[in-house]
Motif scaffolding. Structure first.
Motif, PDB file in Angstrom:
ATOM      1  N   SER A 384      39.682  35.978  35.947  1.00 56.45           N
ATOM      2  CA  SER A 384      40.243  35.258  37.087  1.00 56.45           C
ATOM      3  C   SER A 384      41.632  34.721  36.771  1.00 56.45           C
ATOM      4  CB  SER A 384      39.308  34.104  37.473  1.00 56.45           C
ATOM      5  OG  SER A 384      39.810  33.391  38.576  1.00 56.45           O
ATOM      6  N   SER A 387      43.997  37.692  36.362  1.00 58.15           N
ATOM      7  CA  SER A 387      43.940  38.722  37.411  1.00 58.15           C
ATOM      8  C   SER A 387      43.754  40.106  36.794  1.00 58.15           C
ATOM      9  CB  SER A 387      45.205  38.683  38.273  1.00 58.15           C
ATOM     10  OG  SER A 387      45.318  37.438  38.925  1.00 58.15           O
ATOM     11  N   GLU A 389      42.804  43.758  35.684  1.00 55.11           N
ATOM     12  CA  GLU A 389      42.529  45.005  36.393  1.00 55.11           C
ATOM     13  C   GLU A 389      41.737  45.979  35.537  1.00 55.11           C
ATOM     14  OE1 GLU A 389      43.233  45.663  39.504  1.00 55.11           O
ATOM     15  OE2 GLU A 389      44.350  43.824  39.927  1.00 55.11           O
ATOM     16  N   ASP A 390      41.671  45.737  34.231  1.00 57.27           N
ATOM     17  CA  ASP A 390      40.950  46.648  33.337  1.00 57.27           C
ATOM     18  C   ASP A 390      40.469  45.874  32.119  1.00 57.27           C
ATOM     19  OD1 ASP A 390      43.180  46.514  31.429  1.00 57.27           O
ATOM     20  OD2 ASP A 390      44.223  47.803  32.864  1.00 57.27           O
ATOM     21  N   VAL A 421      35.355  42.559  34.610  1.00 49.24           N
ATOM     22  CA  VAL A 421      36.479  42.930  35.478  1.00 49.24           C
ATOM     23  C   VAL A 421      35.960  43.378  36.837  1.00 49.24           C
ATOM     24  CG1 VAL A 421      38.371  44.569  35.805  1.00 49.24           C
ATOM     25  CG2 VAL A 421      38.010  43.518  33.566  1.00 49.24           C
ATOM     26  N   ARG A 422      34.921  44.198  36.815  1.00 54.39           N
ATOM     27  CA  ARG A 422      34.347  44.694  38.069  1.00 54.39           C
ATOM     28  C   ARG A 422      33.779  43.555  38.911  1.00 54.39           C
ATOM     29  NH1 ARG A 422      30.603  48.983  36.176  1.00 54.39           N
ATOM     30  NH2 ARG A 422      32.458  49.667  35.094  1.00 54.39           N
ATOM     31  N   TYR A 424      34.586  40.396  38.726  1.00 56.18           N
ATOM     32  CA  TYR A 424      35.708  39.570  39.195  1.00 56.18           C
ATOM     33  C   TYR A 424      36.360  40.184  40.425  1.00 56.18           C
ATOM     34  CZ  TYR A 424      40.577  38.256  39.658  1.00 56.18           C
ATOM     35  OH  TYR A 424      41.799  37.902  40.186  1.00 56.18           O
ATOM     36  N   GLN A 425      36.631  41.485  40.363  1.00 53.80           N
ATOM     37  CA  GLN A 425      37.314  42.148  41.471  1.00 53.80           C
ATOM     38  C   GLN A 425      36.487  42.107  42.758  1.00 53.80           C
ATOM     39  OE1 GLN A 425      40.360  43.429  41.681  1.00 53.80           O
ATOM     40  NE2 GLN A 425      40.962  43.127  39.549  1.00 53.80           N
ATOM     41  N   ASP A 426      35.168  42.260  42.622  1.00 52.19           N
ATOM     42  CA  ASP A 426      34.308  42.377  43.810  1.00 52.19           C
ATOM     43  C   ASP A 426      33.810  41.049  44.351  1.00 52.19           C
ATOM     44  OD1 ASP A 426      34.652  45.068  43.591  1.00 52.19           O
ATOM     45  OD2 ASP A 426      32.657  45.500  42.803  1.00 52.19           O
ATOM     46  N   LYS A 429      37.346  37.307  42.890  1.00 50.43           N
ATOM     47  CA  LYS A 429      38.682  37.368  43.486  1.00 50.43           C
ATOM     48  C   LYS A 429      38.667  37.107  44.997  1.00 50.43           C
ATOM     49  CE  LYS A 429      42.752  40.411  43.698  1.00 50.43           C
ATOM     50  NZ  LYS A 429      43.277  41.737  43.255  1.00 50.43           N
TER      51      LYS A 429
END
Length: 547
Positions: A384, A387, A389-390, A421-422, A424-426, A429
């Motif tokens: 977080s 940010s 991405e990978d 990461v996955r 967090y993104q879904d 975020k």
């Protein structure tokens, strides 16, 4: 082995308690069939859901516990009632219009809406087996369609004809008067339409083992009960299946518990002792609604495995099986971290403690070491704040905290970094909501940034707190790599700025810096994220650039 067995025979872990109940059945020796049979049932009317996995996972835990306390061989059968008629079209499959013309046909006679398998039943069975194979379960798969058609069920079906009145007497007690008039334990499969018929029997003949009935159009038919021409209603099918296979143990959800006397009574009428049972509480979605195969609510097995390991799901299944659980995405991080906490504790426990530890049952006694040098919840906060991405980004932070860790030496950590990461993104975020600090919070955050600029500034912040509280304490050693020292700095700044209770200070940190309502032990976060990076994060927030 003797010490292990002796301790297992006393263990209060629920799989051992259930295993001891099964063992009591054979206190005088092994069964004539030569093994103890554990069974799980599956109704493939919709896509397999996580509760189905839970039944197999928990039954496997009990089976392993039984093998620890007994030398009697065991088998585990996963039985799919795929001869059941499709009563409605599931809401979570494609090509629904094309399925409607096949209502009431056995699931193995309904075309696969996904176009991948010979039938919808075959599709759902394949999905179930794939899910179970992912977890490495040792089981045998039985299809009701094959079981009926192959003749394996014939002897019990004949016995059901002979004991028809006795079984009907058990069933009729549970039915309303109107339903009693049309009910039959047998459901014939129409020779022409292929549909499963819910019609009364005009005659049940014990001499020819046939049933006679009128179809919906009034045409009379006589069919043998053997060879897959007829199936049993689902409640009689439960008891008959137990009798046919000589099942020793089966668990099921609380929604079945009122039917237990029916299942047991039918099994006994058909000549076999009723198996041992374990009734578990149901899984609920985030709104407290029961998880359903047809509606597809809650978290699916595939969805869980998108964000966390198989072991974390097994851990979730182990916990308090007799307590209803909300099964939604928010429970995943907690399950991951608690699993690894238990994993780390296991190797320092005595045998009694190990047998009571969930990880013994998850891994069948062959418990690995945890390589999670950073908690999953902390990884989410790192993702977080950065940010991410990978997972390579995550490893940049992980290596500050654990320089010797690599993806090769810590594969579980590497996998978790990708999951974080996955997740967090879904989930994190989209839900992040930053706010501006109040005047009090702004001043405190500015002082925190200043305190982090050097060891001298950090010690000065702690000394200021001690002076304000009137404490004459020696200052700690200034070590910016230490979670505890950095936590002391955060604590000191919050105290000197008058946050009462102090949790208001930490809430402000999470809401202003991370856009979340709760977060990690912040000293540990700083150590992992980096002191300079944390200072930059604070300055960005104070400029209002995060909002």
């Amino acid at each position: 082995m003797s010490d292990l067995r002796d301790e297992a025979l006393k263990s209060k872990a629920w799989p051992f308690e259930e295993a001891r109940n099964v063992l009591k059945r054979y206190a005088k020796g092994a069964p004539k069939k030569g093994y103890v049979l554990f069974e799980t049932g599956y109704g493939p009317s919709g896509l397999p859901h996580i509760g189905t996995f839970g039944e197999v996972a928990r039954t496997t835990m009990i089976k392993k516990a039984f093998e620890t306390i007994s030398d009697i061989p065991t088998r585990l059968i996963c039985f799919s009632d795929d001869l059941d008629g499709m009563r409605k079209v599931p809401g979570n499959v494609p090509n629904q219009d094309a399925l409607r013309e096949h209502l009431q046909k056995p699931l193995t006679s309904v075309p696969d809406p996904f176009g991948e398998f010979p039938s919808f039943g075959d599709h759902n069975n394949a999905m179930l087996r794939r899910f179970l194979d992912t977890f490495g379960f040792e089981y045998e798969f039985f299809s009701a369609t094959e079981f009926y058609a192959s003749g394996q069920f014939d002897e019990v079906l004949k016995r059901a004809v002979e004991k028809y009145d006795d079984i009907m007497a058990i069933m009729l007690k549970s039915l309303r008067e109107e339903r009693q008039k049309t009910y039959s334990i047998f459901l014939p499969i129409h020779p022409e339409t292929g549909r499963v018929l819910y019609v009364p029997m005009k005659k049940v003949c014990a001499e020819t083992y046939t049933v006679t009935f009128d179809d919906e159009d009034g045409k009379e038919w006589t069919l043998p009960v053997t060879g897959g021409n007829v199936k049993l209603q689902w409640k009689p099918d439960f008891g008959a299946r137990w009798a046919a296979l000589e099942v020793d143990f089966e668990m099921y959800g609380k929604d079945h518990s009122t039917n237990t006397p029916i299942y047991d009574g039918i099994c006994r009428v058909l000549g076999h002792p009723a198996p041992e049972h374990f009734t578990y509480e149901l899984f609920l979605d985030e709104h407290g609604q029961k998880i359903s195969k047809s509606s597809g609510n809650g978290v699916s097995i595939d969805e869980w495995l998108t964000y966390a390991s198989t072991e974390s799901l097994s851990y979730f299944m182990y916990q308090k099986p007799k307590t209803a659980k909300r099964m939604h995405f928010d429970v995943i991080p907690k399950a991951v971290d608690e699993y690894h906490q238990q994993l780390r504790a296991y190797h320092d426990q005595d045998l009694k403690g190990q047998l009571n530890n969930p990880v013994w049952h998850i891994h069948g006694g062959n418990v690995p070491q945890s390589d999670m040098v950073v908690p999953f919840s902390m990884l989410l906060n790192l993702a977080s704040a950065s940010s991410a991405e990978d997972k390579e980004t995550m490893w940049g932070f992980i290596n500050k905290y654990a320089p010797d860790a690599t993806a090769e030496t810590h594969p579980g950590m590497d996998q978790a970094a990708g999951f974080a990461v996955r997740y967090y993104q879904d989930f994190v975020k989209p839900a992040k909501v930053f706010r501006l600090p109040t005047d009090q919070e702004r001043a405190a955050l500015a002082d925190l940034a200043e305190a982090l600029r050097s060891p001298e500034a950090a010690l000065a912040a702690i000394a200021k707190k001690n002076d304000q509280l009137g404490k004459d304490e020696a200052l700690p050693e200034a070590d910016f790599s230490s979670d505890d020292f950095l936590q002391s700095v955060v604590f000191a700044v919050g105290t000197t700025h008058g946050f009462d209770p102090l949790r208001l200070w930490f809430s402000a940190i999470y809401e202003v810096l991370l856009g979340a309502t709760q977060g990690p032990r912040f000293g540990g976060f700083i150590a992992l994220y980096g002191v300079e990076e944390t200072i930059a994060l604070i300055e960005t927030a104070l400029k209002g650039e995060l909002v």
